[in-house]
Every structure is written in structure tokens, then in C-alpha cells.
Design a protein around this motif. Structure first.
Motif, PDB file in Angstrom:
ATOM      1  N   GLY A  43       0.787  -1.191   0.113  1.00 27.40           N
ATOM      2  CA  GLY A  43      -0.050  -0.141   0.033  1.00 27.40           C
ATOM      3  C   GLY A  43       0.878   1.157  -0.126  1.00 27.40           C
ATOM      4  N   SER A  44       0.258   2.422  -0.338  1.00 28.26           N
ATOM      5  CA  SER A  44       0.899   3.689  -0.424  1.00 28.26           C
ATOM      6  C   SER A  44       1.189   4.141   1.005  1.00 28.26           C
ATOM      7  CB  SER A  44       0.013   4.497  -1.141  1.00 28.26           C
ATOM      8  OG  SER A  44      -1.101   4.928  -0.483  1.00 28.26           O
ATOM      9  N   LEU A  45       0.523   3.648   2.060  1.00 28.26           N
ATOM     10  CA  LEU A  45       0.767   4.678   3.358  1.00 28.26           C
ATOM     11  C   LEU A  45       1.276   3.421   4.317  1.00 28.26           C
ATOM     12  CD1 LEU A  45      -2.772   6.262   3.559  1.00 28.26           C
ATOM     13  CD2 LEU A  45      -0.559   7.226   2.682  1.00 28.26           C
ATOM     14  N   ARG A  46       2.677   3.733   4.679  1.00 27.46           N
ATOM     15  CA  ARG A  46       3.019   2.860   5.794  1.00 27.46           C
ATOM     16  C   ARG A  46       2.412   3.224   7.192  1.00 27.46           C
ATOM     17  NH1 ARG A  46       9.383   0.617   6.577  1.00 27.46           N
ATOM     18  NH2 ARG A  46       8.926  -0.537   8.541  1.00 27.46           N
ATOM     19  N   CYS A  47       2.065   2.180   7.980  1.00 24.96           N
ATOM     20  CA  CYS A  47       1.605   2.348   9.295  1.00 24.96           C
ATOM     21  C   CYS A  47       2.532   3.189  10.177  1.00 24.96           C
ATOM     22  CB  CYS A  47       1.033   1.125   9.688  1.00 24.96           C
ATOM     23  SG  CYS A  47      -0.477   0.520   8.829  1.00 24.96           S
ATOM     24  N   ASP A  48       2.296   3.921  10.891  1.00 25.89           N
ATOM     25  CA  ASP A  48       3.005   4.502  12.202  1.00 25.89           C
ATOM     26  C   ASP A  48       2.976   3.407  13.407  1.00 25.89           C
ATOM     27  OD1 ASP A  48       0.777   5.223  13.200  1.00 25.89           O
ATOM     28  OD2 ASP A  48       0.977   7.232  13.069  1.00 25.89           O
ATOM     29  N   ALA A  49       3.747   3.798  14.371  1.00 25.42           N
ATOM     30  CA  ALA A  49       3.743   2.854  15.655  1.00 25.42           C
ATOM     31  C   ALA A  49       2.083   2.827  16.338  1.00 25.42           C
ATOM     32  CB  ALA A  49       4.675   3.337  16.830  1.00 25.42           C
ATOM     33  N   GLU A  50       1.644   3.834  16.221  1.00 25.64           N
ATOM     34  CA  GLU A  50       0.142   4.021  16.915  1.00 25.64           C
ATOM     35  C   GLU A  50      -0.813   3.079  16.040  1.00 25.64           C
ATOM     36  OE1 GLU A  50      -3.651   7.225  17.647  1.00 25.64           O
ATOM     37  OE2 GLU A  50      -1.435   7.974  16.880  1.00 25.64           O
ATOM     38  N   ALA A  51      -0.751   3.194  14.782  1.00 22.83           N
ATOM     39  CA  ALA A  51      -1.338   2.197  13.863  1.00 22.83           C
ATOM     40  C   ALA A  51      -1.096   0.768  14.301  1.00 22.83           C
ATOM     41  CB  ALA A  51      -1.264   2.520  12.420  1.00 22.83           C
ATOM     42  N   LYS A  60      -0.559  -9.842  14.333  1.00 28.17           N
ATOM     43  CA  LYS A  60       0.823  -9.357  14.057  1.00 28.17           C
ATOM     44  C   LYS A  60       1.746 -10.675  14.172  1.00 28.17           C
ATOM     45  CE  LYS A  60       0.725  -6.216  17.346  1.00 28.17           C
ATOM     46  NZ  LYS A  60       1.211  -5.012  18.073  1.00 28.17           N
ATOM     47  N   LYS A  61       1.152 -11.820  14.995  1.00 24.44           N
ATOM     48  CA  LYS A  61       2.124 -12.904  15.190  1.00 24.44           C
ATOM     49  C   LYS A  61       2.322 -13.644  13.867  1.00 24.44           C
ATOM     50  CE  LYS A  61       2.438 -17.262  17.765  1.00 24.44           C
ATOM     51  NZ  LYS A  61       1.734 -18.110  19.055  1.00 24.44           N
ATOM     52  N   ALA A  62       1.118 -13.775  13.148  1.00 26.04           N
ATOM     53  CA  ALA A  62       0.870 -14.165  11.699  1.00 26.04           C
ATOM     54  C   ALA A  62       1.565 -13.606  10.678  1.00 26.04           C
ATOM     55  CB  ALA A  62      -0.396 -14.682  11.430  1.00 26.04           C
ATOM     56  N   PHE A  63       1.789 -12.359  10.631  1.00 29.69           N
ATOM     57  CA  PHE A  63       2.166 -11.505   9.782  1.00 29.69           C
ATOM     58  C   PHE A  63       2.962 -10.265  10.182  1.00 29.69           C
ATOM     59  CE2 PHE A  63      -2.307 -12.748   8.368  1.00 29.69           C
ATOM     60  CZ  PHE A  63      -1.596 -13.855   7.351  1.00 29.69           C
ATOM     61  N   GLY A  64       4.293 -10.392   9.844  1.00 25.90           N
ATOM     62  CA  GLY A  64       5.277  -9.364  10.444  1.00 25.90           C
ATOM     63  C   GLY A  64       5.164  -8.245   9.954  1.00 25.90           C
ATOM     64  N   PRO A  65       6.150  -7.253  10.456  1.00 20.17           N
ATOM     65  CA  PRO A  65       5.995  -5.875   9.717  1.00 20.17           C
ATOM     66  C   PRO A  65       6.962  -5.971   8.513  1.00 20.17           C
ATOM     67  CG  PRO A  65       7.331  -5.945  11.814  1.00 20.17           C
ATOM     68  CD  PRO A  65       6.651  -7.170  11.527  1.00 20.17           C
ATOM     69  N   PRO A  66       6.848  -4.644   7.587  1.00 22.64           N
ATOM     70  CA  PRO A  66       6.090  -3.625   7.835  1.00 22.64           C
ATOM     71  C   PRO A  66       4.676  -3.720   7.428  1.00 22.64           C
ATOM     72  CG  PRO A  66       7.240  -3.631   5.873  1.00 22.64           C
ATOM     73  CD  PRO A  66       7.812  -4.746   6.644  1.00 22.64           C
ATOM     74  N   TYR A  67       3.948  -2.896   8.044  1.00 26.47           N
ATOM     75  CA  TYR A  67       2.273  -2.726   7.515  1.00 26.47           C
ATOM     76  C   TYR A  67       2.075  -1.659   6.706  1.00 26.47           C
ATOM     77  CZ  TYR A  67       2.686  -6.218  11.408  1.00 26.47           C
ATOM     78  OH  TYR A  67       3.124  -7.093  12.096  1.00 26.47           O
ATOM     79  N   TYR A  68       1.018  -1.641   5.732  1.00 27.60           N
ATOM     80  CA  TYR A  68       0.676  -0.571   4.998  1.00 27.60           C
ATOM     81  C   TYR A  68      -0.789  -0.507   4.985  1.00 27.60           C
ATOM     82  CZ  TYR A  68       5.368  -1.006   3.373  1.00 27.60           C
ATOM     83  OH  TYR A  68       6.957  -1.071   3.198  1.00 27.60           O
ATOM     84  N   GLU A  69      -1.417   0.360   4.560  1.00 30.52           N
ATOM     85  CA  GLU A  69      -2.790   0.568   4.321  1.00 30.52           C
ATOM     86  C   GLU A  69      -3.037   1.361   2.833  1.00 30.52           C
ATOM     87  OE1 GLU A  69      -3.620   2.404   7.917  1.00 30.52           O
ATOM     88  OE2 GLU A  69      -3.674   4.554   7.309  1.00 30.52           O
ATOM     89  N   TRP A  70      -4.069   1.325   2.293  1.00 30.30           N
ATOM     90  CA  TRP A  70      -4.380   2.098   0.970  1.00 30.30           C
ATOM     91  C   TRP A  70      -4.981   3.337   1.282  1.00 30.30           C
ATOM     92  CZ3 TRP A  70      -1.787  -0.017  -2.905  1.00 30.30           C
ATOM     93  CH2 TRP A  70      -1.433  -1.502  -2.684  1.00 30.30           C
ATOM     94  N   TRP A  71      -5.788   3.554   2.365  1.00 28.20           N
ATOM     95  CA  TRP A  71      -6.338   4.741   2.960  1.00 28.20           C
ATOM     96  C   TRP A  71      -6.875   4.602   4.435  1.00 28.20           C
ATOM     97  CZ3 TRP A  71      -8.906   2.436  -1.259  1.00 28.20           C
ATOM     98  CH2 TRP A  71     -10.022   1.626  -0.875  1.00 28.20           C
ATOM     99  N   ASN A  72      -7.166   5.535   4.846  1.00 31.16           N
ATOM    100  CA  ASN A  72      -7.768   5.692   6.362  1.00 31.16           C
ATOM    101  C   ASN A  72      -8.867   6.365   6.267  1.00 31.16           C
ATOM    102  OD1 ASN A  72      -8.115   5.485   9.084  1.00 31.16           O
ATOM    103  ND2 ASN A  72      -5.815   5.418   9.681  1.00 31.16           N
ATOM    104  N   ALA A  73     -10.068   5.896   6.796  1.00 29.78           N
ATOM    105  CA  ALA A  73     -11.415   6.519   6.514  1.00 29.78           C
ATOM    106  C   ALA A  73     -11.610   7.282   7.793  1.00 29.78           C
ATOM    107  CB  ALA A  73     -12.634   5.185   6.281  1.00 29.78           C
ATOM    108  N   ARG A  74     -12.167   8.362   7.730  1.00 31.18           N
ATOM    109  CA  ARG A  74     -12.870   9.076   8.570  1.00 31.18           C
ATOM    110  C   ARG A  74     -14.104   9.892   8.195  1.00 31.18           C
ATOM    111  NH1 ARG A  74     -11.885  14.593   7.544  1.00 31.18           N
ATOM    112  NH2 ARG A  74     -10.006  14.663   5.965  1.00 31.18           N
TER     113      ARG A  74
END
Length: 244
Positions: A43-51, A60-74
Motif C-alpha cells: 500500500g501507499s501509506l506505511r503504518c506508524d507505531a500507533e496504527a 501481528k504474530k502471523a504477519f510481521g511488519p512492515p504494515y501498510y494501508e491504502w487509505w484511512n477512513a474518517r
């Protein structure tokens, strides 16, 4: 000839995570690997520590970092619609990736990636994105975009459904993307172009396919491959009238 399939991961995971979901935790990839060349991207957005901290421990046990998202909805500030933060960055990244690594014959997505896969096809068919239209789409547990800038686009597609070959796989016990939301996505596609696989006991995951389900997915993809081969042969022969 193998179909080249661009594969888009779910919210706050990664291309490698989807590869494992498809190939390690499911038989999905092995069911189609003689037909398709699967290409995964992040994805285009790498997740920060808070995410990252909001991810379930088992995930997280099954899939290690890094983590990404395509967008964040609000929530949109003055309506019931949503704002997808990062949407333009995602569209730009996918278009650049397709230009650099493509062409791709089709696009597959799971969850948020499924919503993106569908959106890309709708935008490309409308000429609203700088990438060529996909010949087909596979959506696993996805919903139509709810971004406020896409509401009219989706409504127009429901009024005049697109003739886009679309294979949709979804579960009756999916609590992340309820089945009625996936059915609403399906309303944007002409019924004759749809292949639907409904798993009554299925949840929110890339499913293991039984023999009949795997054959349905394969038949959908084989039909796309046959169409491409026929089109390529026609071009080699100089068009519908034969050699020139």
C-alpha cells in the motif's frame, strides 16, 4: 499464456502478507497458479507505531511488519459520507506501479484491497485515472468505495452497470465487510459479467476453496485467458477480416 494479476492486500497488512494468505493459509494461489502469475504490491501509506499498536496480536504474530494501508477512513465533516485520507496517494502509486511493472491483465484484491481493485476498474472504465482498464477483476470480501468523492461515481455505475468481468467471493458470516455490502458492490456490474461465489459459513479471510469453488474461479479465469488469446490471434491475423 498466463494472466498477469495485480494483487492488493487488506487494511494494515502488506503484499507479502497477502501472498501468505493466498499461498500458505489458503489454497487459493495453488488453485490458479498454472493460469495466473500473481504480482503483489504494498500500500501507499506505511503504518506508524500507533496504527501498528491497534493490530490484533494474533494478526501481528502471523504477519510481521512492515504494515501498510491504502487509505484511512474518517467521517466527512458535514455529511454522513466518509473521507479516505491517502486516496490520491494510492491512486498515484498504483498508476505508477502499473506503468513500471505492467501491463497487468486483471486485478485482485482482498478486503480494503478488494474495494480498491473494484474502484480502479470503475475509474479506468470511466477514463478517470491514468492507467489502462483492467480486463477483469477479482474481489474477495470487498465493498464499494464510500469516499465522498466517489458516491456519484458508484451511483452512476448502479444505474448503468459496467460490462466488466468480475468474480466476487464473499462469506455469509463476514462481520468486517457484511455480505450485504459486497452485494451492493455487485450492483455496479452488469449481471451477465458476474461470477459470484458465496460461502454461507465464510468469514473475513482469503478462503480455502473446495473443488467446486476452485473450478468456478478457474473457469472464470480460463474464459478471460481464452478471450485474450482470441484477441491476440485476431490482431496477428490483421483484424476480423483476416490477414492484410
Amino acid at each position: 499464456m498466463k494472466l498477469r494479476l495485480l494483487c492488493l492486500h487488506s487494511f494494515r497488512l502488506s503484499g507479502d502478507s497477502l501472498r501468505k494468505q493466498m499461498a500458505v493459509f489458503s489454497n487459493f494461489a495453488s488453485s490458479i497458479d498454472d493460469i495466473c502469475e500473481l504480482h503483489y504490491m504494498d500500500g501507499s501509506l506505511r503504518c506508524d507505531a500507533e496504527a501498528e499498536g491497534k493490530l490484533p496480536p494474533m494478526l501481528k504474530k502471523a504477519f510481521g511488519p512492515p504494515y501498510y494501508e491504502w487509505w484511512n477512513a474518517r467521517q466527512h465533516h458535514d455529511s454522513d459520507a466518509l473521507v479516505y485520507d491517502g486516496m490520491q496517494a494510492t491512486l498515484d502509486k498504483v498508476a505508477a506501479h502499473v506503468a513500471a511493472e505492467g501491463p497487468f491483465d486483471g486485478v485482485l484484491g482482498f478486503s480494503q484491497g478488494g474495494s480498491l481493485a473494484h474502484l480502479l476498474c470503475v475509474l479506468a472504465q470511466r477514463g478517470a485515472i491514468s492507467m489502462p482498464p483492467s480486463l477483469f477483476c477479482v474481489v474477495i470480501s470487498g465493498r464499494a468505495s464510500r469516499h465522498h468523492e466517489h458516491l456519484e461515481l458508484m451511483e452512476a455505475a448502479r444505474k448503468a452497470p459496467l460490462k466488466l468481468p468480475l468474480c466476487v467471493i464473499y462469506g455469509g458470516k463476514d462481520t468486517e465487510v457484511p455480505p450485504q455490502e459486497t452485494r451492493a458492490l455487485m450492483e455496479t456490474i452488469d449481471e451477465a459479467s458476474l461470477c459470484t461465489i458465496f460461502l454461507p459459513e465464510g468469514g473475513h479471510r482469503v478462503p480455502n476453496l473446495n473443488e467446486a469453488q476452485a473450478q468456478a474461479v478457474r473457469a472464470f479465469l480460463e474464459a478471460r485467458r481464452d478471450q485474450m488469446e482470441s484477441a491476440n490471434l485476431e490482431m496477428c491475423m490483421g483484424g476480423p477480416g483476416g490477414p492484410t
